[in-house]
Enzyme design. Sequence first.
Site, short mmCIF file in Angstrom:
data_model
loop_
_atom_site.label_atom_id
_atom_site.label_comp_id
_atom_site.label_asym_id
_atom_site.label_seq_id
_atom_site.Cartn_x
_atom_site.Cartn_y
_atom_site.Cartn_z
N VAL A 1 33.65 34.78 66.63
CA VAL A 1 32.71 34.22 65.25
C VAL A 1 33.76 34.67 64.58
CG1 VAL A 1 31.71 36.02 63.79
CG2 VAL A 1 31.19 35.83 66.25
N GLU A 2 35.02 35.31 64.24
CA GLU A 2 35.87 35.47 63.10
C GLU A 2 37.09 34.02 62.77
OE1 GLU A 2 37.54 37.67 61.53
OE2 GLU A 2 36.16 39.77 62.23
N SER A 3 37.20 33.20 64.13
CA SER A 3 38.12 31.86 64.37
C SER A 3 37.71 31.11 64.59
CB SER A 3 39.68 32.20 64.19
OG SER A 3 39.42 33.37 65.88
N MET B 1 33.93 39.06 69.11
CA MET B 1 34.82 38.82 68.02
C MET B 1 35.38 37.94 67.56
SD MET B 1 35.44 42.93 67.53
CE MET B 1 36.58 42.93 66.09
N TYR C 1 27.51 38.99 59.46
CA TYR C 1 28.57 38.84 60.48
C TYR C 1 28.76 39.84 61.58
CZ TYR C 1 33.59 40.71 62.23
OH TYR C 1 34.69 40.98 63.63
#
Length: 327
Positions: free
Chosen positions: A225-227, A222, A312
């Site tokens: 992929v998020e940041s 996560m 996502y």
Amino acid sequence: MAGLTIPPEIIASMPVRFGIRSPQLGGSTGASSQFWALLAQRGVVPAAPPANSDPLAMLRGAWPVSGTVTSTYGPRSLLPGETFHSGIDIAVPEGTPVCATGDGTVRFVGNTDGYGLRIEVDHGNGVTTLYGHLSAADVRPGQRVQRGQVIGKSGNTGLSTGPHLHYEIRQNGRAVDPGPLLRAAPKGSAQGIERISALPYGRAILQAAQRYGLDPALLAAMVKVESGFDPRAVSPAGAKGLLQLMDTTAAALGVRDPFDPTQNLDGGARYFSQLLQRFGGDVSLALAAYNAGPGAVEQAGGVPPYPETHRYVSAVLATWRALGGTG
Ligand SMILES: [Zn+2]
């Protein structure tokens, strides 16, 4: 699954027969709770929860606030007249949002003794939780609350030596040690943990995952992929930090600085564990809810039809597998 004698081939055909979208069959945990609830609705299985005989299990891995435990459950003599500490103390600044650690009904809100302003929540099966020394209560007796819902603000009221939350769990009226329920079992293989700890912020990711009972490889996926592991990342929509928390989400989680890696990971991991609980342990649905909001997932009855959300979920699941995840 005591008492259930449906042959495996019938179980395997059930998603088709009943039009269930994401049944999560097989694997070590078996079918998701949503799936069992649907079967119970249709009278296929009894309505009792499967393989969940411990009434305290619903509280597992849930912290009412994020902070440092300054006093554990058990004998002590810090305060005059107090020889046994019936809960744990978590140091947090006054005004920190306090979350219910399980679904239930508020059964008491008041200020009567050394606990100061306290809230008690009844979770059924003889299990209650107590949140003490509060500065404010956001709920009233009789109100239904969900795991992770903000019920009040921490404080320093009653017999308290400094701002903190006193958190207590009772079973049939007797206090039990919250420690084992807060220390969720570490997940992931030794090699997997080595791999995660070598990543940027790997140690903090492992700690946050362990605290909330998550697979560290999933949390790391996560973050990637998020940041892209950038704690200063800001999305066009205003999501911030390693786990891209929106300001309102961060505030509700008590995250004061979303650019602080430890705070961001702790808040994001706690929020994701709440979503996992809400969606019966279904990782795809919880990820979709993390991206698009739980309301959108509930309305769609599955992953909502937004291309960005589908991208996502796919990206996190692929990264999770690449990091050695079991999903
Ligand atoms: Zn205490």
